[in-house]
Design an enzyme around this catalytic site. Structure first.
Site, PDB file in Angstrom:
ATOM      1  N   GLY A   1      -4.491  -4.853   1.091  1.00 44.84           N
ATOM      2  CA  GLY A   1      -5.373  -5.750   0.309  1.00 44.84           C
ATOM      3  C   GLY A   1      -6.623  -4.997  -0.080  1.00 44.84           C
ATOM      4  N   ALA A   2      -7.190  -4.216   0.914  1.00 46.28           N
ATOM      5  CA  ALA A   2      -8.558  -3.395   0.543  1.00 46.28           C
ATOM      6  C   ALA A   2      -7.954  -2.273  -0.282  1.00 46.28           C
ATOM      7  CB  ALA A   2      -8.870  -2.618   1.972  1.00 46.28           C
ATOM      8  N   ASN A   3      -6.835  -1.708  -0.128  1.00 46.63           N
ATOM      9  CA  ASN A   3      -6.535  -0.534  -1.037  1.00 46.63           C
ATOM     10  C   ASN A   3      -6.375  -1.348  -2.547  1.00 46.63           C
ATOM     11  OD1 ASN A   3      -6.084   1.029   1.039  1.00 46.63           O
ATOM     12  ND2 ASN A   3      -3.757   0.799   1.231  1.00 46.63           N
TER      13      ASN A   3
ATOM     14  N   ALA B   1       9.518   7.614  -8.044  1.00 43.30           N
ATOM     15  CA  ALA B   1       9.499   8.641  -8.955  1.00 43.30           C
ATOM     16  C   ALA B   1      10.349   8.287 -10.336  1.00 43.30           C
ATOM     17  CB  ALA B   1       9.905   9.937  -8.604  1.00 43.30           C
TER      18      ALA B   1
ATOM     19  N   GLY C   1       9.565   5.145 -11.708  1.00 45.03           N
ATOM     20  CA  GLY C   1       9.192   4.374 -12.761  1.00 45.03           C
ATOM     21  C   GLY C   1       8.962   3.059 -12.151  1.00 45.03           C
TER      22      GLY C   1
ATOM     23  N   ASP D   1       0.175   0.448  -3.864  1.00 45.43           N
ATOM     24  CA  ASP D   1      -1.086  -0.481  -4.039  1.00 45.43           C
ATOM     25  C   ASP D   1      -2.059  -0.134  -5.312  1.00 45.43           C
ATOM     26  OD1 ASP D   1      -0.283  -1.931  -1.964  1.00 45.43           O
ATOM     27  OD2 ASP D   1      -1.390  -0.655  -0.432  1.00 45.43           O
TER      28      ASP D   1
HETATM   29  P1  ATP Z   1       4.036   2.629  -0.928  1.00 37.60           P
HETATM   30  O1  ATP Z   1       4.611   1.536  -0.020  1.00 37.60           O
HETATM   31  O2  ATP Z   1       4.254   4.081  -0.549  1.00 37.60           O
HETATM   32  O3  ATP Z   1       2.711   2.265  -1.595  1.00 37.60           O
HETATM   33  P2  ATP Z   1       5.793   1.387  -2.868  1.00 37.60           P
HETATM   34  O4  ATP Z   1       7.310   1.454  -2.271  1.00 37.60           O
HETATM   35  O5  ATP Z   1       5.030   0.130  -2.903  1.00 37.60           O
HETATM   36  O6  ATP Z   1       5.112   2.584  -2.336  1.00 37.60           O
HETATM   37  P3  ATP Z   1       6.870   3.200  -5.253  1.00 37.60           P
HETATM   38  O7  ATP Z   1       7.835   2.262  -6.156  1.00 37.60           O
HETATM   39  O8  ATP Z   1       7.081   3.911  -4.419  1.00 37.60           O
HETATM   40  O9  ATP Z   1       5.767   1.901  -4.524  1.00 37.60           O
HETATM   41  O10 ATP Z   1       5.785   3.563  -6.278  1.00 37.60           O
HETATM   42  C1  ATP Z   1       4.830   2.706  -7.111  1.00 37.60           C
HETATM   43  C2  ATP Z   1       4.682   3.500  -8.436  1.00 37.60           C
HETATM   44  O11 ATP Z   1       3.927   4.799  -8.122  1.00 37.60           O
HETATM   45  C3  ATP Z   1       5.927   3.729  -8.998  1.00 37.60           C
HETATM   46  O12 ATP Z   1       6.661   3.070 -10.189  1.00 37.60           O
HETATM   47  C4  ATP Z   1       5.420   5.007  -9.894  1.00 37.60           C
HETATM   48  O13 ATP Z   1       4.707   4.876 -11.232  1.00 37.60           O
HETATM   49  C5  ATP Z   1       4.385   5.777  -8.940  1.00 37.60           C
HETATM   50  N1  ATP Z   1       5.030   6.780  -8.096  1.00 37.60           N
HETATM   51  C6  ATP Z   1       5.639   6.716  -6.848  1.00 37.60           C
HETATM   52  N2  ATP Z   1       5.965   7.835  -6.359  1.00 37.60           N
HETATM   53  C7  ATP Z   1       5.824   8.802  -7.432  1.00 37.60           C
HETATM   54  C8  ATP Z   1       6.257  10.038  -7.409  1.00 37.60           C
HETATM   55  N3  ATP Z   1       6.934  11.030  -6.693  1.00 37.60           N
HETATM   56  N4  ATP Z   1       5.886  10.791  -8.769  1.00 37.60           N
HETATM   57  C9  ATP Z   1       5.360  10.140  -9.871  1.00 37.60           C
HETATM   58  N5  ATP Z   1       4.986   8.948  -9.749  1.00 37.60           N
HETATM   59  C10 ATP Z   1       5.289   8.084  -8.661  1.00 37.60           C
END
Ligand code: ATP
Length: 289
Positions: free
Chosen positions: A39-41, A207, A209, A238
């Site tokens: 939430g804070a993030n 990565a 998208g 976040d």
């Molecule tokens: P976390 O729990 O670590 O906060 P998450 O699983 O909720 O992550 P991700 O899908 O890993 O979220 O990442 C969110 C967004 O961040 C992706 O849609 C992408 O745009 C960007 N992102 C994440 N990892 C990378 C990467 N290695 N390079 C570039 N963009 C990234």
């Protein structure tokens, strides 16, 4: 305005020569602490994106320094109450290979109350947003109140709980999940994403998208990630969620808001830390220029 009913954690990081085994006592070689919690993030991300955010949450009397940090990041902290429970915290041990072990104590994060949420919404108006994650109490009550005011409700469904998502779905304008959570939800509900009863679903794919699903138009738009050398991907989700909802609340198109969110998240993964790693709008615009 974005109202964010969200967790506030004190994060304590310990560098360890290796992770301790059961019954073992091991000295850390370094430690640091700071503001954390999904939430804070997300409030920090919304504020750095230049949108107004009022954080609704709870800390114990030992957590005032975290409220000060949220305020310093630009969030309105009038919706935060001081609970009798201790502040939520996370103890994160990281070994030399980057492997970690984490203990979370939810404490005051589970101690919101309906009066607090109602008071925080006193000046809310139709078109404002409520942002939720699954680390606080009273998510459903908050969503119902927001719907009554005519606000849009976005839910970042982590930590994932299919029952919590199912309860909230009728109240949402936007559901945000990562790929793993989306897989769990479609399995639990037996429906493909485009048939979920919510107008928009945003699925982040690291990565690879992100995908923006419009269930009314039965359309999916893919937003590519930017190519960067990642240092620490914690908090990328976040950063993305906060920037995405900020952009939508500022009247940007989904494509525009999500491209900006992808840039912000890409910058964040090139930096260590979570809240500290979230870039400002000026940094994101320079990255996109
Ligand atoms: P976390 O729990 O670590 O906060 P998450 O699983 O909720 O992550 P991700 O899908 O890993 O979220 O990442 C969110 C967004 O961040 C992706 O849609 C992408 O745009 C960007 N992102 C994440 N990892 C990378 C990467 N290695 N390079 C570039 N963009 C990234």
């Amino acid at each position: 305005m974005i109202y964010n009913l969200g967790s506030i954690n004190a994060d304590f990081f310990y560098r360890m020569p290796r992770l301790p085994g059961p019954g073992e006592t091991l000295a850390a070689t370094a430690m640091s602490s700071g503001l954390g919690g999904k939430g804070a993030n997300q409030s920090v991300a919304v504020a750095r994106a230049g949108a107004r955010v009022r954080h609704i949450g709870s800390v114990g009397s030992d957590g005032r320094w975290l409220v000060d940090q949220l305020a310093a990041a630009g969030a309105d902290v009038a919706g935060i109450r001081i609970s009798d429970l201790p502040t939520a915290h996370a103890i994160v041990m990281i070994d030399s290979a980057g492997e970690n072990q984490i203990v979370i104590y939810p404490g005051a994060n589970h101690d919101q109350c309906p009066e607090q949420i109602k008071a925080a919404f006193a000046e809310a108006s139709p078109g404002d947003w409520l942002l939720l994650q699954n680390e606080t109490s009273h998510q459903l009550e908050a969503a119902e109140m927001a719907n009554g005011i005519g606000m849009c409700v976005a839910y970042s469904a982590a930590p994932f709980d299919a029952d919590a998502v199912a309860r909230l779905l009728p109240h949402l304008s936007l559901l945000i999940m990562n790929e793993v959570e989306a897989g769990q939800l479609t399995k639990a509900l037996g429906k493909p994403v485009l048939h979920l009863p919510v107008a928009n679903v945003l699925i982040t794919k690291g990565a690879k998208g992100a995908d923006w699903h419009d269930t009314r138009l039965l359309q999916t738009v893919s937003i590519p990630a930017f190519s960067v050398d990642p240092v620490d991907t914690t908090g990328a989700g976040d950063t993305f969620a906060g920037y995405a909802v900020a952009g939508l609340s500022q009247g940007m198109s989904p494509q525009g808001a999500l491209r900006r969110a992808a840039a912000a998240a890409a910058i964040s993964v090139t930096r260590p830390g979570t809240a500290d790693a979230i870039p400002t709008l000026v940094e994101v615009e320079a990255f996109l220029a």
